[in-house]
Design a protein around this motif. Structure first.
Motif, PDB file in Angstrom:
ATOM      1  N   LYS A 215       7.352  37.553  16.680  1.00 31.05           N
ATOM      2  CA  LYS A 215       8.453  38.302  16.076  1.00 31.05           C
ATOM      3  C   LYS A 215       8.655  39.634  16.798  1.00 31.05           C
ATOM      4  CE  LYS A 215       8.955  38.270  11.637  1.00 31.05           C
ATOM      5  NZ  LYS A 215       8.766  38.551  10.177  1.00 31.05           N
ATOM      6  N   ALA A 216       7.550  40.306  17.146  1.00 29.97           N
ATOM      7  CA  ALA A 216       7.652  41.588  17.844  1.00 29.97           C
ATOM      8  C   ALA A 216       8.329  41.414  19.202  1.00 29.97           C
ATOM      9  CB  ALA A 216       6.264  42.194  18.015  1.00 29.97           C
ATOM     10  N   GLU A 217       7.964  40.340  19.913  1.00 30.27           N
ATOM     11  CA  GLU A 217       8.576  40.087  21.220  1.00 30.27           C
ATOM     12  C   GLU A 217      10.074  39.803  21.081  1.00 30.27           C
ATOM     13  OE1 GLU A 217      10.041  37.641  24.520  1.00 30.27           O
ATOM     14  OE2 GLU A 217       9.741  37.001  22.435  1.00 30.27           O
ATOM     15  N   LYS A 218      10.451  39.060  20.032  1.00 31.38           N
ATOM     16  CA  LYS A 218      11.854  38.732  19.793  1.00 31.38           C
ATOM     17  C   LYS A 218      12.668  39.980  19.473  1.00 31.38           C
ATOM     18  CE  LYS A 218      14.838  35.821  16.928  1.00 31.38           C
ATOM     19  NZ  LYS A 218      14.900  34.864  15.786  1.00 31.38           N
ATOM     20  N   ILE A 219      12.082  40.856  18.650  1.00 32.70           N
ATOM     21  CA  ILE A 219      12.776  42.110  18.290  1.00 32.70           C
ATOM     22  C   ILE A 219      13.025  42.956  19.536  1.00 32.70           C
ATOM     23  CG2 ILE A 219      12.465  44.332  17.118  1.00 32.70           C
ATOM     24  CD1 ILE A 219      11.044  42.803  14.875  1.00 32.70           C
ATOM     25  N   VAL A 238       9.539  40.224  28.780  1.00 34.00           N
ATOM     26  CA  VAL A 238       8.563  40.909  27.935  1.00 34.00           C
ATOM     27  C   VAL A 238       7.193  40.295  28.211  1.00 34.00           C
ATOM     28  CG1 VAL A 238       7.837  41.514  25.603  1.00 34.00           C
ATOM     29  CG2 VAL A 238      10.283  41.385  26.145  1.00 34.00           C
ATOM     30  N   ASN A 239       6.299  41.080  28.746  1.00 32.59           N
ATOM     31  CA  ASN A 239       4.930  40.634  29.018  1.00 32.59           C
ATOM     32  C   ASN A 239       3.988  41.177  27.942  1.00 32.59           C
ATOM     33  OD1 ASN A 239       5.701  39.333  31.397  1.00 32.59           O
ATOM     34  ND2 ASN A 239       5.496  41.217  32.586  1.00 32.59           N
ATOM     35  N   TYR A 251      -2.274  45.247  21.121  1.00 33.39           N
ATOM     36  CA  TYR A 251      -1.501  44.425  22.037  1.00 33.39           C
ATOM     37  C   TYR A 251      -0.382  45.269  22.648  1.00 33.39           C
ATOM     38  CZ  TYR A 251      -3.773  40.027  20.935  1.00 33.39           C
ATOM     39  OH  TYR A 251      -4.704  39.011  20.821  1.00 33.39           O
ATOM     40  N   GLN A 252      -0.278  45.177  23.964  1.00 30.02           N
ATOM     41  CA  GLN A 252       0.751  45.909  24.690  1.00 30.02           C
ATOM     42  C   GLN A 252       1.871  44.957  25.072  1.00 30.02           C
ATOM     43  OE1 GLN A 252      -0.467  48.546  27.976  1.00 30.02           O
ATOM     44  NE2 GLN A 252       1.114  47.604  29.232  1.00 30.02           N
ATOM     45  N   LEU A 253       3.078  45.294  24.675  1.00 30.02           N
ATOM     46  CA  LEU A 253       4.257  44.512  25.025  1.00 30.02           C
ATOM     47  C   LEU A 253       5.079  45.334  26.025  1.00 30.02           C
ATOM     48  CD1 LEU A 253       3.548  43.948  21.805  1.00 30.02           C
ATOM     49  CD2 LEU A 253       5.523  42.430  22.032  1.00 30.02           C
TER      50      LEU A 253
END
Length: 300
Positions: A215-219, A238-239, A251-253
């Motif tokens: 969800k965080a990556e999608k946002i 987004v890595n 976690y680092q995005l």
């Protein structure tokens, strides 16, 4: 009467400072004797008075210019340029006048001054020649171009001019940094866009390891695409990686995307950061913190 005395004083001073002076060549002794003979004691005194008067005059001029810049703020740069030009003229005229007053100009003195001037110009021209050669190399090799956003020697900004002697860099703080060309030949330069308007930038976000990473990556991806400063013709990536922050895990995005124009780099970062922060709070995605990690440790 005074000239022989000055010659004797100069000779004795050098003799006391360097005991081995008697063994040096007669040519050096002749140069020192020539200098002592052409000195005008009265001229030295008047030159000293002239320097004091000029110093007082320049201070008065500086105060006047300072007052004018306070009254006419829009003309501040013009007044400063005029002051700099006037100072240069006064310095040159004062130096020339002091030389004429203090020394009896002769062929011998001109020969000595000419040799000294040639050596000084040679040392000055060495760095200048190196910069010119480096400038020609930069123009042909093209490690960067005018308009590129580069990172060099701790400075980061846009190249606004490439000259024969130096490169001018305008930083994001609106400072203009002048860098000699020969410095670029011995250090690494990074160009972010290399002749293009768009440029890739990275924005990092950190979340607690127990949050929904999908969800965080999608946002992050969706809100990045909504920014008006993004260049959509190139991909958004987004890595995700796990990192250790002090004594807890997070976690680092890392968002990688392209800005429409290098001038909007900070605008894009600010816009996306605010959007993502708002959406993280709306969906209950927590950021990593030492307090959260300690509470989980106590529960476990």
């Amino acid at each position: 009467m005074m000239r022989p005395l000055i010659s004797l004083i100069v000779f004795l001073t050098l003799l006391m400072a360097a005991p081995g002076y008697a063994q040096e060549s007669s040519q050096e002794l002749q140069v020192i004797t020539t200098l002592a003979d052409v000195i005008r004691p009265a001229g030295l005194f008047f030159s000293f008075i002239l320097i004091i008067v000029v110093w007082i005059f320049l201070n008065v001029i500086k105060k006047i210019v300072t007052e004018l810049t306070d009254v006419f703020a829009e003309r501040r740069l013009l007044f400063q340029k005029i002051l700099l030009f006037v100072q240069f003229i006064i310095y040159f005229a004062t130096f020339a006048t002091a030389i004429l007053l203090s020394f009896d100009i002769s062929k011998e003195l001109l020969a000595i001054m000419g040799g000294t001037l040639a050596v000084a110009i040679g040392f000055a021209m060495k760095d200048l020649a190196a910069s010119i050669v480096a400038g020609i190399t930069i123009m042909f090799d093209r490690p960067f171009q005018v308009g590129d956003r580069v990172r060099f020697g701790g400075e980061y900004g846009d190249v606004i001019n490439i000259g024969l002697r130096s490169v001018k860099l305008q930083t994001l703080n609106d400072d203009v940094v002048t860098i000699p060309n020969n410095v670029f030949l011995s250090d690494i330069t990074a160009s972010g866009n290399y002749g293009e308007l768009d440029m890739q930038i990275q924005i990092e976000f950190f979340v607690d390891p127990h949050q929904d990473l999908v969800k965080a990556e999608k946002i992050i991806r969706e809100n990045a695409a909504l920014s008006k400063f993004i260049y959509l013709n190139k991909p958004i990536v987004v890595n995700i990686s796990q990192v250790i922050m002090e004594n807890f895990i997070a976690y680092q995005l890392t968002l990688k995307l392209y800005v429409l124009d290098t001038r909007y780099e900070k605008n894009l970062q600010t816009d996306i950061t605010l959007r993502v922060k708002e959406q993280f709070e709306l969906h209950g995605i927590k950021l990593p913190s030492l307090q959260i990690s300690n509470e989980r440790l106590r529960v476990s």
